[in-house]
Design a protein around this motif. Structure first.
Motif, short mmCIF file in Angstrom:
data_model
loop_
_atom_site.label_atom_id
_atom_site.label_comp_id
_atom_site.label_asym_id
_atom_site.label_seq_id
_atom_site.Cartn_x
_atom_site.Cartn_y
_atom_site.Cartn_z
N ARG A 116 34.21 30.42 6.37
CA ARG A 116 32.79 30.97 6.98
C ARG A 116 31.68 29.96 6.68
O ARG A 116 31.10 29.93 5.53
CB ARG A 116 32.76 32.28 5.90
CG ARG A 116 34.02 33.24 6.11
CD ARG A 116 33.91 34.39 5.17
NE ARG A 116 34.96 35.29 5.41
CZ ARG A 116 35.08 36.64 5.18
NH1 ARG A 116 33.85 37.34 4.66
NH2 ARG A 116 36.10 37.56 5.41
N ASN B 164 28.61 30.54 7.26
CA ASN B 164 27.33 30.99 7.00
C ASN B 164 27.46 31.66 5.58
O ASN B 164 26.56 32.98 5.64
CB ASN B 164 26.92 32.13 8.19
CG ASN B 164 25.97 31.24 9.29
OD1 ASN B 164 25.52 30.10 9.06
ND2 ASN B 164 25.93 31.75 10.43
N CYS C 15 26.24 32.75 1.94
CA CYS C 15 24.92 32.57 1.74
C CYS C 15 24.79 32.03 0.12
O CYS C 15 25.55 32.59 -0.74
CB CYS C 15 24.06 34.02 1.66
SG CYS C 15 24.16 34.30 3.44
N LYS D 266 19.23 31.85 15.05
CA LYS D 266 20.41 32.70 14.46
C LYS D 266 21.16 32.46 13.17
O LYS D 266 21.65 33.60 12.58
CB LYS D 266 21.76 32.33 15.69
CG LYS D 266 22.89 33.25 15.52
CD LYS D 266 23.85 32.76 16.85
CE LYS D 266 25.17 33.65 16.57
NZ LYS D 266 26.25 33.19 17.47
N GLN D 267 21.14 31.49 12.85
CA GLN D 267 21.43 31.44 11.29
C GLN D 267 20.66 32.00 10.28
O GLN D 267 21.44 32.58 9.35
CB GLN D 267 21.60 29.82 11.00
CG GLN D 267 21.84 29.16 9.58
CD GLN D 267 21.43 27.73 9.40
OE1 GLN D 267 20.48 27.25 9.93
NE2 GLN D 267 22.11 27.23 8.56
N ASN E 4 18.67 34.62 10.75
CA ASN E 4 19.17 35.98 11.10
C ASN E 4 20.42 36.33 10.29
O ASN E 4 20.44 37.49 9.69
CB ASN E 4 19.15 36.35 12.51
CG ASN E 4 19.07 37.88 12.77
OD1 ASN E 4 19.22 38.66 12.04
ND2 ASN E 4 18.99 38.09 14.12
N GLU E 5 21.58 35.75 10.37
CA GLU E 5 22.64 36.06 10.06
C GLU E 5 22.80 35.87 8.53
O GLU E 5 23.46 36.77 8.08
CB GLU E 5 23.84 35.08 10.70
CG GLU E 5 24.12 35.52 12.13
CD GLU E 5 25.28 34.54 12.67
OE1 GLU E 5 25.56 33.47 11.97
OE2 GLU E 5 25.61 34.67 13.78
N LYS E 6 22.00 34.97 8.09
CA LYS E 6 22.17 34.82 6.42
C LYS E 6 21.31 35.98 5.79
O LYS E 6 21.59 36.39 4.80
CB LYS E 6 21.88 33.42 5.85
CG LYS E 6 22.52 32.21 6.39
CD LYS E 6 22.35 31.22 5.52
CE LYS E 6 23.41 30.23 5.83
NZ LYS E 6 23.44 28.86 4.82
N ILE F 118 20.87 39.01 6.90
CA ILE F 118 21.70 40.29 7.14
C ILE F 118 22.55 40.30 6.21
O ILE F 118 23.09 41.25 5.36
CB ILE F 118 22.16 40.29 8.73
CG1 ILE F 118 21.00 40.56 9.49
CG2 ILE F 118 22.95 41.59 8.73
CD1 ILE F 118 20.14 41.79 9.27
N THR F 119 23.30 39.04 6.05
CA THR F 119 24.71 39.08 5.00
C THR F 119 24.10 39.32 3.53
O THR F 119 24.84 39.85 3.01
CB THR F 119 25.26 37.79 5.18
OG1 THR F 119 25.63 37.65 6.50
CG2 THR F 119 26.24 37.55 4.04
N GLY G 89 28.97 36.88 1.44
CA GLY G 89 29.42 36.47 2.71
C GLY G 89 31.20 36.50 2.46
O GLY G 89 31.79 36.20 3.38
#
Length: 308
Positions: A126, A128, A130, A159-160, A162-164, A166-167, A264
């Motif tokens: 994984r 991404n 956090c 994108k990174q 955003n994903e982190k 949200i996580t 995550g």
């Protein structure tokens, strides 16, 4: 269940854990399992002048009863052994607490990893994951963590981010409390001064566009002033782009009272926000307030998970 891994055998981890554990009541103590090398635990108990007995899967010291899992002996460092033993047992309803180690002690698949977060990234595939720091109601997310400063800008993508974010929002909602506002720093000083100091900060604006449909967002703001936005009354997530941009303010404010959290994973992993302190190992003078804070937070999260 709350599993605690020992960290470096010559660090203060077991000392601060044993002291902190002593402050818990007998009901709270039952939720913990220490995963460690038996000789290392005994050595710490002797150095602390505690009366103790280790029998089967229990450590009796002073008036405390600590559940104990002995890490199997191999040629791997003790930090890796205890971590592997805990990971063999931990489930999504459990919590993993890792005590401090050094960056030469964590080996996975014959590769040296530069810390617990990196170890877990590769173990669970994984990328991404956090790295988040928490103290009371202060939450700080790092988009990059243990990488060279020269690689920071090229490593950050919208994108990174955003994903982190949200996580982290999902993780806090599950384990702690809902976050209601996100503040993002720029990469360059003064967010690049319109290009005079660099053009890398456009990725922050791209991330903001994506995130604003999910939560209230502010940014990008200069990394050296982001902490001035902390009086809005919102439950905030402060998002810094690199390690030494975000942590000086956090550590100056909270000292040893802070958690290093990995979000995550299928489970929650937390650690104290301080190192091994090799220079005071065995002296019995280590400040255990940060570890006590970690244990109390773990108890609250454990109770929340059991109620689900």
């Amino acid at each position: 269940m709350i599993y605690v891994t020992q960290g470096h055998e010559l660090g203060i981890g077991i000392e601060v854990f044993l002291k902190s554990f002593s402050l818990l009541n007998s009901i709270q103590q039952k939720s913990f399992r220490l995963v460690a090398n038996k000789d290392t635990v005994e050595n710490n108990l002797k150095l602390l002048n505690f009366e103790y007995k280790i029998h089967n899967d229990k450590i009796y010291y002073n008036s405390n009863i600590l559940n104990f899992i002995e890490a199997n002996s191999t040629n791997l460092p003790q930090s890796t052994l205890s971590l592997n033993s805990a990971l063999d047992r931990v489930t999504e309803k459990d919590i993993l607490l890792t005590l401090p180690t050094s960056k030469d002690q964590l080996i996975d698949n014959n590769e040296l990893r530069k810390g617990y977060t990196e170890f877990l990234r590769y173990r669970f595939s994984r990328q991404n994951l956090c790295m988040v720091f928490k103290a009371y109601e202060d939450a700080t997310l790092l988009i990059t963590d243990h990488i060279p400063l020269s690689k920071v800008a090229e490593s950050i993508k919208a994108k990174q981010i955003n994903e982190k974010v949200i996580t982290t929002l999902n993780g806090f909602n599950k384990y702690f409390y809902p976050l209601t506002e996100v503040i993002l720093s720029g990469i360059n000083p003064h967010c690049g001064e319109g290009g005079l100091l660099g053009h890398e900060d456009h990725v922050i604006n791209d991330a903001l566009e994506a995130l604003k449909h999910t939560i209230k967002v502010i940014g990008p703001v200069s990394g050296d002033t982001l902490h001035f936005y902390s009086n809005s009354g919102e439950k905030q997530l402060k998002v810094y782009m690199f390690h030494d941009q975000g942590l000086p303010v956090f550590k100056d404010k909270y000292r040893t009272i802070g958690l290093n959290i990995t979000l995550g994973l299928p489970f929650l992993r937390m650690s104290v926000d301080h190192g091994t302190a090799f220079n005071i190992y065995g002296k019995g003078i280590a400040d255990f307030s940060g570890c006590y804070y970690m244990l109390k937070e773990a108890i609250k999260v454990n109770r929340k998970l059991l109620d689900e």
